[in-house]
Motif scaffolding. Structure first.
Motif, PDB file in Angstrom:
ATOM      1  N   GLU A   1       0.831  -1.202   0.000  1.00  0.00           N
ATOM      2  CA  GLU A   1       0.000   0.000   0.000  1.00  0.00           C
ATOM      3  C   GLU A   1       0.866   1.253   0.000  1.00  0.00           C
ATOM      4  N   ALA A   2       1.898   1.258   0.843  1.00  0.00           N
ATOM      5  CA  ALA A   2       2.771   2.423   0.936  1.00  0.00           C
ATOM      6  C   ALA A   2       3.423   2.728  -0.398  1.00  0.00           C
ATOM      7  N   ARG A   3       3.865   1.686  -1.091  1.00  0.00           N
ATOM      8  CA  ARG A   3       4.521   1.892  -2.386  1.00  0.00           C
ATOM      9  C   ARG A   3       3.560   2.535  -3.381  1.00  0.00           C
ATOM     10  N   LYS A   4       2.317   2.062  -3.421  1.00  0.00           N
ATOM     11  CA  LYS A   4       1.334   2.630  -4.340  1.00  0.00           C
ATOM     12  C   LYS A   4       1.007   4.079  -4.000  1.00  0.00           C
ATOM     13  N   LEU A   5       1.106   4.427  -2.708  1.00  0.00           N
ATOM     14  CA  LEU A   5       0.781   5.782  -2.262  1.00  0.00           C
ATOM     15  C   LEU A   5       1.982   6.716  -2.283  1.00  0.00           C
ATOM     16  N   GLY A   6       3.126   6.203  -2.692  1.00  0.00           N
ATOM     17  CA  GLY A   6       4.319   7.029  -2.753  1.00  0.00           C
ATOM     18  C   GLY A   6       4.975   7.267  -1.413  1.00  0.00           C
ATOM     19  N   VAL A   7       4.672   6.439  -0.433  1.00  0.00           N
ATOM     20  CA  VAL A   7       5.275   6.548   0.907  1.00  0.00           C
ATOM     21  C   VAL A   7       6.529   5.692   0.931  1.00  0.00           C
ATOM     22  N   ALA A   8       7.674   6.309   1.269  1.00  0.00           N
ATOM     23  CA  ALA A   8       8.947   5.588   1.224  1.00  0.00           C
ATOM     24  C   ALA A   8       9.655   5.529   2.565  1.00  0.00           C
ATOM     25  N   SER A   9       9.272   6.380   3.523  1.00  0.00           N
ATOM     26  CA  SER A   9       9.939   6.395   4.819  1.00  0.00           C
ATOM     27  C   SER A   9       9.009   7.028   5.840  1.00  0.00           C
ATOM     28  N   GLU A  10       9.453   7.029   7.097  1.00  0.00           N
ATOM     29  CA  GLU A  10       8.630   7.593   8.153  1.00  0.00           C
ATOM     30  C   GLU A  10       8.452   9.101   8.007  1.00  0.00           C
ATOM     31  N   ARG A  11       9.231   9.733   7.168  1.00  0.00           N
ATOM     32  CA  ARG A  11       9.073  11.170   6.925  1.00  0.00           C
ATOM     33  C   ARG A  11       7.852  11.476   6.055  1.00  0.00           C
ATOM     34  N   ASP A  12       7.233  10.427   5.496  1.00  0.00           N
ATOM     35  CA  ASP A  12       6.141  10.625   4.543  1.00  0.00           C
ATOM     36  C   ASP A  12       4.757  10.422   5.135  1.00  0.00           C
ATOM     37  N   LEU A  13       4.659  10.048   6.406  1.00  0.00           N
ATOM     38  CA  LEU A  13       3.330   9.784   6.968  1.00  0.00           C
ATOM     39  C   LEU A  13       3.348   9.893   8.482  1.00  0.00           C
ATOM     40  N   TYR A  14       2.158  10.105   9.054  1.00  0.00           N
ATOM     41  CA  TYR A  14       1.977  10.028  10.502  1.00  0.00           C
ATOM     42  C   TYR A  14       1.342   8.667  10.771  1.00  0.00           C
ATOM     43  N   GLY A  15       2.196   7.692  11.035  1.00  0.00           N
ATOM     44  CA  GLY A  15       1.721   6.324  11.190  1.00  0.00           C
ATOM     45  C   GLY A  15       2.853   5.356  10.934  1.00  0.00           C
ATOM     46  N   GLY A  16       2.521   4.184  10.401  1.00  0.00           N
ATOM     47  CA  GLY A  16       3.546   3.174  10.194  1.00  0.00           C
ATOM     48  C   GLY A  16       3.255   2.282   9.007  1.00  0.00           C
TER      49      GLY A  16
END
Length: 380
Positions: A78-93
């Motif tokens: 899911e993270a990859r599809k949403l463009g999330v690559a590290s903890e700097r990209d979201l509030y969560g895990g």
């Protein structure tokens, strides 16, 4: 300045945007959970100097400077599809497999277990055995029966569904008939797909929260206690948390003066966190919260251990964000006290200076008010 000179100037940097991603189990119910997510996302955007741009869509995902506030822990896919690559990209895990985000990993499989999900780490279970409360994770009816049989000499057992929040999705059983009824209610297909926790019931259990949050280089860690309240249906449920928040990582938290039992809880949570990172490759989180419980079984034997983990927005997140606001505004602030409150009914009083997160009538929960307070006299 002529047009050619103006065109030669570099384009201004894009305004960072914050996006809400509501695809988890809490989103299905809507109501106060979804509204709370939006309000906390708005406050996170303020902290970042960003714009709350709305829900995730393909255009927003393509934006180079965007930050997600999801309502649930994401998987790596899911993270990859949403463009999330590290903890700097979201509030969560982010976790490598869905079960890693649930209560299930706080327990090992019962001896001779017949079923386990793909990716289950037996090495992790062995390493955290001494950090958690007595119990097992089971993915079949037979394994759940075996788990309960091994725990019953210590009294009743607690059956927990993996995605229960705030005490929901749990039942106490003390006979084979009661256990069979609970397993029938869950169903064999759900048992195999999602699993169930079979845990020794502890009397008068007390719960401490240990956590760490990071946002744009600002790191804060905390310990705190949870409060119960009575909801509109007469049930005892989560009513809020009182946190002591320190600037820095878990090492800074450990340097605070505290009671021995609190220090032990922090040590167990830190060790559990380290094991997740070691044995579940692909895990990362900007918001980490671990519930550690103390209690005694029917024989009077006392236990202390991690109950569960949360790598998503949770009940304490308002206090986390309030503390981050203080630490960001005052670089000399070191320790902050912050509290969240959830009050049911029509007569909730919101104290002066509190930050209201939600007030309304939820279709399931009824009238509820949520707010947080921060002690303005932060310690330096």
């Amino acid at each position: 300045m002529d047009a050619s000179a103006a065109s030669a100037l570099p384009a201004p940097p894009p305004v960072p945007i914050v996006l809400v991603y509501s695809q988890g189990r809490k989103a299905a119910g809507g109501g106060h959970e979804l509204d709370t997510q939006w309000e906390l996302a708005r406050q996170i955007a303020e902290l970042k100097g960003a714009q709350l741009a709305g829900n995730v869509d393909d255009a927003c995902i393509a934006s180079a400077d965007r930050y997600l506030v999801p309502d649930d822990t994401l998987t790596v896919d899911e993270a990859r599809k949403l463009g999330v690559a590290s903890e700097r990209d979201l509030y969560g895990g982010v976790v490598p497999y869905p079960f890693v985000a649930t209560k299930l990993i706080a327990h090992e499989l019962p001896p001779g277990a017949r079923h386990a999900p793909h990716g289950w780490s037996r090495e992790f279970s062995e390493q955290v055995r001494g950090l958690v409360l007595p119990g097992y994770a089971a993915f079949s009816r037979d394994d759940a029966l075996d788990a309960a049989a091994s725990l019953w000499p210590g009294g009743r057992v607690r059956i927990k569904r993996p995605y229960g929040i705030g005490g929901a999705g749990q039942a106490l059983v003390e006979t084979g008939e009661q256990l069979a009824a609970e397993l029938d209610d869950i169903g064999d297909a759900a048992l195999q797909a999602e699993g169930v926790v079979v845990e020794r019931h502890l009397e008068n259990i007390e719960t401490l929260s240990v956590g760490r949050v990071t946002l744009d280089g600002l790191v804060a860690s905390y310990h705190g206690v949870q409060r119960l309240t009575v909801n509109n249906h007469g049930h005892h449920v989560y009513g809020g948390s009182d946190l002591v928040v320190v600037r820095g990582d878990f090492d800074a938290l450990a340097r605070l003066d505290m009671a021995d039992d609190v220090r032990e809880a922090i040590a167990r949570a830190r060790a559990f966190d380290a094991c997740v990172q070691k044995y579940y490759a692909g895990f990362y989180a900007s918001r980490r919260n671990y519930d550690v419980g103390w209690g005694a079984d029917a024989n009077g034997t006392h236990y202390c251990g991690v109950l569960e983990q949360s790598w998503r927005l949770g009940g304490a997140s308002g206090a986390e964000i309030g503390a981050l606001r203080v630490l960001q505004a005052d670089p000399n602030a070191h320790t902050v006290r912050a509290s969240t409150w959830e009050i049911y009914g029509a007569h909730a009083e919101v104290p002066a200076g509190a930050c209201l997160i939600y007030h309304g009538t939820d279709p399931q929960a009824g009238e509820i008010t949520k707010f947080y307070t921060v002690d303005g006299s932060s310690e330096t």
